[in-house]
Design an enzyme around this catalytic site. Sequence first.
Site, short mmCIF file in Angstrom:
data_model
loop_
_atom_site.label_atom_id
_atom_site.label_comp_id
_atom_site.label_asym_id
_atom_site.label_seq_id
_atom_site.Cartn_x
_atom_site.Cartn_y
_atom_site.Cartn_z
N ARG A 27 26.05 26.65 7.03
CA ARG A 27 24.86 26.66 6.24
C ARG A 27 23.84 26.09 7.09
O ARG A 27 23.00 26.76 7.78
CB ARG A 27 25.12 26.15 4.88
CG ARG A 27 23.93 26.03 3.99
CD ARG A 27 22.71 25.39 4.38
NE ARG A 27 22.96 23.87 4.20
CZ ARG A 27 22.06 22.83 4.55
NH1 ARG A 27 20.82 23.25 5.00
NH2 ARG A 27 22.34 21.64 4.53
N ASP A 28 23.87 24.83 7.55
CA ASP A 28 22.57 24.39 8.19
C ASP A 28 22.77 24.80 9.46
O ASP A 28 21.54 24.88 10.36
CB ASP A 28 22.99 22.93 8.36
CG ASP A 28 21.89 21.73 8.79
OD1 ASP A 28 20.68 22.29 8.68
OD2 ASP A 28 22.15 20.83 9.31
N HIS A 220 24.17 12.00 8.34
CA HIS A 220 24.04 13.46 8.86
C HIS A 220 22.88 13.11 10.16
O HIS A 220 21.72 13.07 10.11
CB HIS A 220 23.21 14.09 7.97
CG HIS A 220 22.95 15.78 8.24
ND1 HIS A 220 23.49 16.68 7.51
CD2 HIS A 220 22.17 16.00 9.24
CE1 HIS A 220 23.19 17.60 8.05
NE2 HIS A 220 22.46 17.57 9.29
N HIS A 222 21.29 13.90 13.94
CA HIS A 222 20.96 15.09 15.05
C HIS A 222 21.02 14.25 16.52
O HIS A 222 20.95 13.16 16.44
CB HIS A 222 19.86 15.71 14.72
CG HIS A 222 19.63 16.54 13.53
ND1 HIS A 222 18.93 17.68 13.50
CD2 HIS A 222 20.44 16.87 12.37
CE1 HIS A 222 19.32 18.71 12.35
NE2 HIS A 222 20.04 17.69 11.74
N CYS A 253 16.26 22.21 12.44
CA CYS A 253 15.50 22.13 11.17
C CYS A 253 14.22 23.08 11.33
O CYS A 253 13.57 22.87 12.31
CB CYS A 253 14.97 20.63 10.82
SG CYS A 253 14.16 20.64 9.39
N ASN A 262 22.55 19.52 15.29
CA ASN A 262 23.44 18.50 14.76
C ASN A 262 24.46 18.12 15.71
O ASN A 262 24.81 18.48 16.58
CB ASN A 262 24.29 19.25 13.42
CG ASN A 262 23.07 19.86 12.55
OD1 ASN A 262 22.95 18.72 11.60
ND2 ASN A 262 23.30 20.75 12.03
#
Length: 313
Positions: A27-28, A220, A222, A253, A262
């Site tokens: 997803r991300d 989470h 990065h 993002c 990520n």
Amino acid sequence: MTASGLPMTVPAQGLPARVRIHEVGARDGLQNEKTVVPTEVKAEFVHRLAAAGLPVVEATSFVHPRWVPQLADAEELFGRLDDLDAATLPVLVPNDRGLDRALALGARSVAVFASATESFAKANLNRTVDEALAMFAPVVARSKEAGVRVRGYLSMCFGDPWEGPVPLPQVVRVCRALLDMGCDELSLGDTIGVATPGHVRALLTALNGADVATDRIGVHFHDTYGQALANTLAALEHGVTTVDASAGGLGGCPYAKSATGNLATEDLVWMLHGLGIDTGVDLTALTATSVWMAEALGRPSPSRTVRALSHKE
């Protein structure tokens, strides 16, 4: 290929025995691709990740296709995953309409996406922080009524490209609001990758001081400045046992151009296994999956562990 038996297991005191990896690559990661990945490739990606032992694989996002065209196939994709446990396939739902779509397909785990800063709330949701929270409240309430687990993502917890450093009380206030409305878990996002270990410890301590239990917190990170693993270790030392990561280091993002990928799941697993921390993940299978996806995307994986383990002598 690396020699068998590596990394050598050398446990460290004060760390959890097991870590739950929340895989966000499907997803991300894929939502930030310039080209649209075919649905059948996404479905195989999710299946491969699950087969590698990842306990949670975030599948897709039920947002309007105009905002994230890469995930416009959410319904079709979720329908191709009905052989997997829906409780292990969280989906992002930005509003009531997104929740309706997710529930209609049998989703059992959803997430909302808030911001700790006004600038990012405006860029990402076209709302103020409090207006976004008001939008999420009925989504969370309806989810809980339906017996669906809810995760609350919070972006810009450590720094914002427009506002700079984000005060700890500002982050704590929004975290507390998400939990008070019924979120089961928080994910603290270092959206532009500017956190350092001391900052991570300070935020976690501040959250505990506001009666936010550590077992309800995920992290989470990065890797923009190469700090993601160091920050993860700081969180583990504090007692955090849920860590978000993206297979092959996919993602960034779309609303914060300084954000890079990520934390790569393989890099995380290598560190955790070296520390003797159980993840349930087959690193060989996971690496093969990321190599396969990198080939599908037409570029090498940024994960150092993927590159090392897939190198042919």
